[in-house]
Every structure is written in structure tokens, then in C-alpha cells.
Design an enzyme around this catalytic site. Structure first.
Site, mmCIF file in Angstrom:
data_model
loop_
_atom_site.group_PDB
_atom_site.id
_atom_site.type_symbol
_atom_site.label_atom_id
_atom_site.label_comp_id
_atom_site.label_asym_id
_atom_site.label_seq_id
_atom_site.Cartn_x
_atom_site.Cartn_y
_atom_site.Cartn_z
ATOM 1 N N CYS A 66 14.124 5.838 2.602
ATOM 2 C CA CYS A 66 15.167 6.496 3.992
ATOM 3 C C CYS A 66 15.204 5.561 4.889
ATOM 4 O O CYS A 66 16.593 6.360 5.610
ATOM 5 C CB CYS A 66 14.044 7.859 4.248
ATOM 6 S SG CYS A 66 12.057 7.409 4.473
ATOM 7 N N ARG A 113 4.962 0.231 -3.019
ATOM 8 C CA ARG A 113 3.663 0.388 -2.693
ATOM 9 C C ARG A 113 2.568 0.129 -2.383
ATOM 10 O O ARG A 113 1.883 0.177 -3.686
ATOM 11 C CB ARG A 113 3.777 2.751 -2.680
ATOM 12 C CG ARG A 113 5.329 2.751 -2.102
ATOM 13 C CD ARG A 113 4.685 4.105 -2.468
ATOM 14 N NE ARG A 113 6.169 4.790 -1.801
ATOM 15 C CZ ARG A 113 6.653 6.627 -2.307
ATOM 16 N NH1 ARG A 113 6.028 6.984 -2.503
ATOM 17 N NH2 ARG A 113 7.896 7.236 -1.580
ATOM 18 N N GLN A 163 13.439 5.251 -7.736
ATOM 19 C CA GLN A 163 14.167 6.303 -7.974
ATOM 20 C C GLN A 163 14.846 6.814 -7.901
ATOM 21 O O GLN A 163 15.967 6.509 -7.409
ATOM 22 C CB GLN A 163 13.103 7.631 -6.019
ATOM 23 C CG GLN A 163 11.472 6.637 -6.240
ATOM 24 C CD GLN A 163 10.894 7.457 -4.996
ATOM 25 O OE1 GLN A 163 9.909 8.570 -5.287
ATOM 26 N NE2 GLN A 163 11.387 7.377 -3.301
ATOM 27 N N ASP A 184 17.354 8.506 -5.976
ATOM 28 C CA ASP A 184 16.851 8.459 -4.564
ATOM 29 C C ASP A 184 18.092 9.092 -4.278
ATOM 30 O O ASP A 184 19.266 8.576 -4.415
ATOM 31 C CB ASP A 184 16.523 7.162 -3.655
ATOM 32 C CG ASP A 184 15.428 8.329 -2.730
ATOM 33 O OD1 ASP A 184 15.153 9.263 -2.450
ATOM 34 O OD2 ASP A 184 14.912 7.282 -1.901
ATOM 35 N N HIS A 205 19.558 10.499 0.357
ATOM 36 C CA HIS A 205 19.281 10.895 1.701
ATOM 37 C C HIS A 205 20.530 11.765 1.915
ATOM 38 O O HIS A 205 21.397 11.222 2.148
ATOM 39 C CB HIS A 205 18.959 9.864 2.793
ATOM 40 C CG HIS A 205 17.463 9.320 1.803
ATOM 41 N ND1 HIS A 205 17.985 8.500 1.379
ATOM 42 C CD2 HIS A 205 16.249 9.856 2.366
ATOM 43 C CE1 HIS A 205 16.322 8.198 1.076
ATOM 44 N NE2 HIS A 205 15.781 9.100 1.702
ATOM 45 N N LYS A 260 7.969 19.974 2.151
ATOM 46 C CA LYS A 260 8.575 19.480 1.100
ATOM 47 C C LYS A 260 8.364 20.153 -0.406
ATOM 48 O O LYS A 260 7.400 20.918 0.084
ATOM 49 C CB LYS A 260 8.050 17.826 0.424
ATOM 50 C CG LYS A 260 6.719 17.222 0.012
ATOM 51 C CD LYS A 260 6.074 16.277 -0.412
ATOM 52 C CE LYS A 260 5.472 15.780 0.055
ATOM 53 N NZ LYS A 260 4.951 15.006 -1.442
ATOM 54 N N HIS A 298 15.593 14.533 1.570
ATOM 55 C CA HIS A 298 14.745 12.769 0.974
ATOM 56 C C HIS A 298 15.267 13.704 -0.504
ATOM 57 O O HIS A 298 14.047 14.872 -0.626
ATOM 58 C CB HIS A 298 13.842 12.754 1.227
ATOM 59 C CG HIS A 298 13.821 12.436 2.965
ATOM 60 N ND1 HIS A 298 13.194 10.703 3.067
ATOM 61 C CD2 HIS A 298 14.063 12.671 3.905
ATOM 62 C CE1 HIS A 298 13.090 10.861 4.339
ATOM 63 N NE2 HIS A 298 13.534 11.461 4.885
#
Length: 602
Positions: free
Chosen positions: A292, A321, A339, A341, A343, A423, A469
Site C-alpha cells: 500500500c 513479514r 498477493q 493485490d 489499491h 475490513k 486495499h
RNA sequence: GCCGACGUAGCUCAGUGGUAGAGCAGCGGUUUCGUAAACCGCUGGCCGGGAGUUCGAAUCUCCCCGUCGGCUCCA
């Protein structure tokens, strides 16, 4: 099982005796019996709570003098329980005034029980206790009449648990067990566990040569050629589909200087989960745990008009992570992952419509794999960023969205939101029923503000966008782990590393080998992944078995008879559905291509 | 990170103080067979790593690493 246990729920106003024996009652009684055995074997043991759970029961203990239970102790405990079962020890119920019960447990030195009584609602004036021989427990019941009923009990494992589920509290030990009506039911349950183990993605990943974990990189998968095919197929599909849905793919740095993480809020709220490294006295870099912040950097490269929104940036960069060592679990919990992913920058008015679009993608994607999922709304966590009013507004919006999507079950989990916003999570189960989060759709009012993102509205005034996200697969690693378990390794054709294997009956006959090679060439020319079985010297049966074990969806056998007939008809074995059928080569190619393009699950 | 368990050949596992084993896989040979394992032979080990106890350690003790089941945390 990670059941939610309210430790005060066991106590309260006494319940009436049951009419029928249920598994719940049986298991709860087994927990008492186990506690009785532990207290006999280890005098001075403090006992906490011991409920029935899905498929079994547990009891939490604190043993005297820093003693810790080991697996060897389980056998002794089980043996003592066996003796109590033989003696048919009655479960005797007494109802006591609250203060008398408190005095009773206080005199026994059972401080956990005293604490439970102290947490009861003020209007509870009496409680019940159950005696099983010398063992006394604070308990609403109901219970079995006597221990003779407990003939199918097995203790499974011992685990450390924090008192009342809080890591700041001292750790107790929990013994898990399972209990059933009959030894036959118990055996069936144990068989079910063994079956689940055969579906374990870690085992399948090794057997199918999809991925590997090396001791030098805990939690960071090595993707082997077979696994990369699956990964790439999922990504190719995602990429093409999202381009059509108005997403723009970007790639951004894997490491950024600390300043970026300070701006995004990760430095204050997520630092402990990041790989950080100083490069000189002034400079510290962080390996990105999320995409992000860099998406916001890209947004800020130029001015934006309200006409551009929603603006959708997608990316699949690797993330790292620093997960705690004890939490790693095959592909389902890793330290390095990708991911699907994205945004999405939207106006506040666009939030609900964009969520509806994303939930539609979710329906399509999970439908492709026949996956059942549930949704979870995660609300403001303790360590949140921003102001509570904005959070309330955002949470209310998500709740409206969930309610509008009736049909998919959802739960609300207080405090489960991300630090920057609430979320909606997509939850899936693995082979042994553990729940894992895959996709997530998060609402973020904080980062666009912190990064100073703006768009110019219709009246010419600058406004701050909202960021959504979202990931659908979630971590591709976790998603593939779930898929492997869901399909027990027998992946849909479009994902299978080898889709067709051609087995020659006689590998020393040139005409047969030519026929096999020619078929593979034609399959490959049609875009299918095909190979000639390459285990020279092996009999056809062994080659077929080998292909079956590697979960190759289709196996074609060709031999002299086919060559002599010369009609281009082959025998196709369908390893997922079983059985064989005759088919002309062109028909086979058409059929398989149709199965691939339609992405049929099996 | 915490509690418990485990770590022996590529894989699955046996070996509890006295010369490291089996099956499968791999390699070599023989076999060419019609839908889930042909036969014979051979190779293959810092017994997770380090320290200690002992005449002697895969085996006992301690520390570390990794894995598994939970707890906590999370995609």
C-alpha cells in the site's frame, strides 16, 4: 481446536439434568474425569476451565512446583481415567450459595475458580458444583450419571496456553482429548484425521515436487518447476481478467527507506512484523510487508480529477513479514509471499459500489474452484490509527455492504480490523477444518490522508480519496495450499503441471515411440502440457502407476496395436474420475482444450 | 515468542551405551509386457549443528537450529 472459550461461561445458575445424553455432555464429563485424574496424580494442581469443543474437549491446568506435563504423562493420566471409568464414579451435583462456593474453592487454593466466581454477573446468587470422587468442579452441568459411560476417550496432546487467552498472563498447560459414544465412533474419528493427513498440502507439495522449505529460509518457499506452473496459471488468469476490469498493474521497490514506513504508519504500528536493516549510520531500510505505501507514492505522481476515480492499481510484488517462528505453517503461514493485490482510490460516495464489484470478483474466482467461503467484518483494533468517528462511518458502510450481499454467511469480529481501517475478510478451511483468511477487502481513510493524496472534485476543490486495499486469492502461497488440500492434489486441468502423459506399451519399438512423441507434439502445439512417460525399462503398468501418483489428470497409452491399426484412436485414462475411453487424437485435443478454457474444477 | 513432541539415506521408517539398517526412489543389467508396482545387482549416511558425560554416544546431559501440534499473533 482454537475454539473461542469464555472462561466464565461454565459457571452460572445451575442447569437442569439432561433428558438425553449428547456428545457435548459426554465430552464435558470426560474433561472433568481427566481433571480428576490429573489432580489425583499431581496433588496441588490448579484447574482452570475444561469445556467440550468440536470433536473433543480440553482442560487447562497449572501444576504445582513448576511441573510441566509431557506426552509421557498423558499415558498415566489416561490409565488413571480408565480406573475411574471401571469404578463407575458418580457425578454428583450440589447447588451452593455463591459465597459458600467461593469459600470452598478459596480454601482449596483453586484461585482460577475463585476468579471465575468473582467474574459472574452480580445477580447470580447460587452456583452448582459437581463432585466426581474427590474432584470438585464449579460447573453448570449437565453431566453423565457416572464415569462408566466414558468408554471411548483418547487424550491427544498437551499445549501451552495463556491464562484467559492473553499473552501477558502466565501460561497454563492444556490437555486436549476426544470422546465419543462408542469405541467404533472413536476409531472412525481417528481414521478421519489420518485421511486429512493424506490431503496435507505440505505432504502433497513434496510428493508432487511443487515447493520446498529450506532450514536457511524458514517460512520462505522455494517454488519448484511444477509449483511455478500453478502459480503462473493463477497469475496469468488474474492479470488478464483484471486488465479487463479496469485495473492497471504496477511494480514497486521491495525495500524502502524508513521514512516511507513512518509516513504510512507502519513504523509505529507494524515495525515488529517487518524485516528491517540499517545500511549506514543514518539510513535504515525496511523490506515491504505490504504494497500500500508504494501505491500511494504512485498516486501522488500527478494531480487527479474526480473523473479518474475509481483508479485501480494492481500488483503482485513479493512481500516479507517477520512472522513469529512458532506460527509458521507450510504454505498457509509464511514469511515470503505474493498477493493478487490492488489499491483502489475512490471517492467516499463510490465505496459501496466498488465493494460490490470486488465481491462479484470474489464470487467468480471462488466459484471457479468450487470453494465455500464465509465473510468476516473486522472492526477497529486496539492499536488503531485515525479518529473513532471515521472508523464508525467506515464500519457502518461495510456492514451495509455485507447485509446487501445476503446469501454469503458473515460474522463480525470486534478488533480484527487492520490498523488503518476496517475490513471484510474471506475465510476458508483447510483439510482438518482450521480456518484461514484468504482474501480481504480493506477500507482505508488514513493512508491517503497521511500521504497527502488528493483529487479535484467537480467544484474544483481538492478532496482526499479513500483507498480500498483488496486481495481475492489473498496470498498466492496460502491459496495454493488451500487448493491442494481442497482437491487432494488433483488439481483442475488448467492448473495441472503435466496435463497429459503418454505411456508407450513397448518402449523399444521405434514406431510406438514415434507415435507417442508425435501425439505429445500435437498436444503441445495445441497449448497443452504433455510429456512422454520417461522411465525406460519400466512396464506400462508401472508407468501408469507413476503418473497416477503424480496426479497427472489424463494418461494416454499407445502400443503396437494402435500403430498397426493406424486410425489415430488412443485409449485415454481419466485419473480423477477413473475409467478409460477410446478417443481419436483430434477429439482428445478439442476436449482437453475445452476443459482448460472453461477452467472446470475437475 | 511460549508449552509439548520430533529431527537417522531423496522419501517412509527401524535401530535406548559396543562395527549404522529396511522398503521405495536412484544407478547398472535382464525383460518389451495393453491400463496402479517385472526380476537381479549396486550405490547411497558429519544419525540436524555445537559442547559435555563415558574406555566407547544415533542412543545420556546442556545449548542452538529446524519441523510438527497447540497458545498468542496474522494473508
Amino acid at each position: 481446536m482454537p475454539e473461542e472459550v469464555d472462561d466464565a461461561a461454565e459457571a452460572g445458575p445451575p442447569l437442569e439434568d439432561p433428558v438425553d445424553l449428547t456428545l457435548d455432555i459426554l465430552r464435558h464429563s470426560a474433561a472433568h474425569l481427566m481433571a480428576a485424574a490429573v489432580c489425583e496424580l499431581f496433588p496441588g494442581t490448579q484447574y482452570d476451565v475444561g469445556p467440550s469443543i468440536e470433536d473433543g474437549f480440553f482442560y487447562n491446568f497449572l501444576l504445582p512446583e513448576d511441573r510441566h506435563l509431557t506426552d509421557a504423562d498423558l499415558a498415566d493420566i489416561a490409565a488413571r481415567m480408565g480406573e475411574l471409568v471401571k469404578r463407575r464414579v458418580p457425578y454428583r451435583r450440589e447447588v451452593l450459595p455463591r459465597d459458600e462456593a467461593r469459600r470452598l474453592f478459596d480454601e482449596m487454593g483453586q484461585k482460577f475458580k475463585v476468579a471465575i466466581i468473582d467474574r459472574l454477573a452480580p445477580d447470580v446468587s447460587s452456583v452448582s458444583v459437581y463432585r466426581t470422587g474427590d474432584f470438585i468442579d464449579l460447573c453448570r452441568g449437565p453431566h453423565v450419571p457416572d464415569s462408566g459411560t466414558l468408554t471411548a476417550v483418547k487424550l491427544l496432546r498437551v499445549a501451552g496456553v495463556y491464562w484467559r487467552g492473553d499473552e501477558r498472563n502466565p501460561q497454563l498447560q492444556r490437555v486436549y482429548g476426544t470422546a465419543w459414544f462408542s469405541p467404533a465412533d472413536l476409531a472412525a474419528y481417528l481414521d478421519r484425521l489420518a485421511e486429512a493427513e493424506r490431503r496435507d498440502h505440505r505432504r502433497l507439495g513434496r510428493e508432487l515436487e511443487m515447493f520446498h522449505f529450506d532450514a536457511s529460509a524458514p517460512g520462505m518457499p522455494y517454488w519448484l518447476p511444477n509449483g511455478v506452473i500453478v502459480l503462473n496459471e493463477l497469475i496469468d488468469f488474474w492479470r488478464k481478467d483484471h486488465r479487463a476490469r479496469g485495473y492497471h498493474e504496477v511494480m514497486t521497490p521491495l525495500i524502502n527507506e524508513k521514512v516511507l514506513w513512518e509516513t504510512s504508519g507502519h513504523w509505529d504500528h507494524y515495525r515488529d512484523d517487518m524485516f528491517l536493516f540499517p545500511v549506514d549510520e543514518q539510513t535504515t531500510y525496511g523490506l515491504k510487508p505490504m504494497n500500500c505505501p508504494n501505491a500511494h507514492v504512485i498516486y501522488n505522481l500527478r494531480r487527479h480529477s474526480y473523473r479518474e476515480l475509481p483508479l485501480r492499481y494492481s500488483d503482485i510484488d513479493p512481500l516479507h513479514r517477520f512472522e513469529r517462528s512458532g506460527t509458521l505453517h507450510g504454505l498457509l503461514r509464511v514469511r515470503k509471499f505474493m498477493q493478487d493485490d490492488a489499491h483502489i482510490f475512490v471517492t467516499e460516495e463510490q465505496i459501496e459500489e466498488e465493494y460490490a464489484r470486488i465481491l462479484e470478483i470474489t464470487r467468480v474466482y471462488y466459484g471457479i474452484f468450487d470453494l465455500d467461503y464465509s465473510l468476516r467484518l473486522g472492526t477497529r483494533p486496539a492499536d488503531f490509527m485515525g479518529d473513532p468517528e471515521t472508523w464508525d462511518r467506515a464500519e457502518a458502510a461495510l456492514l451495509r455492504i455485507l447485509e446487501a450481499n445476503a446469501g454469503i454467511p458473515f460474522t463480525v469480529e470486534a478488533g480484527e480490523g487492520a490498523f488503518y481501517g476496517p475490513k471484510i475478510d474471506i475465510l476458508m478451511k483447510d483439510a482438518i477444518g482450521r480456518s484461514w483468511q484468504t482474501g480481504t477487502i480493506q477500507l482505508d481513510f488514513q493512508q491517503p490522508r497521511r500521504f497527502g493524496c488528493e483529487y479535484i472534485d467537480a467544484s474544483g476543490a481538492p478532496r482526499t480519496p479513500v483507498t480500498i486495499h483488496r486481495v481475492i486469492y489473498g496470498s498466492l502461497e496460502r491459496f495454493i495450499g488451500i487448493l491442494l488440500e481442497h482437491f487432494a492434489g488433483q488439481l483442475p486441468l488448467w492448473l495441472a503441471p503435466v496435463q497429459v502423459e503418454v505411456v508407450p506399451v513397448q518402449d523399444d519399438v521405434e514406431a510406438v515411440m514415434d507415435c507417442a512423441r508425435n501425439l505429445v507434439e500435437r498436444l503441445e502445439a495445441a497449448g497443452l502440457r504433455a510429456a512422454v512417460s520417461d522411465s525406460p525399462g519400466n512396464r506400462m503398468q508401472a508407468r501408469i502407476r507413476d503418473a497416477e501418483l503424480r496426479k497427472v489428470p489424463y494418461v494416454v497409452v499407445v502400443g503396437k496395436r494402435d500403430v498397426e491399426r493406424g486410425d489415430d484412436v488412443v485409449t485415454v485414462r481419466d485419473t480423477r474420475r477413473g475409467g478409460t475411453e477410446q478417443r481419436s487424437a483430434p477429439d482428445l485435443i478439442t476436449l482437453l482444450n475445452e476443459e482448460v478454457t472453461s477452467r472446470r474444477p475437475s
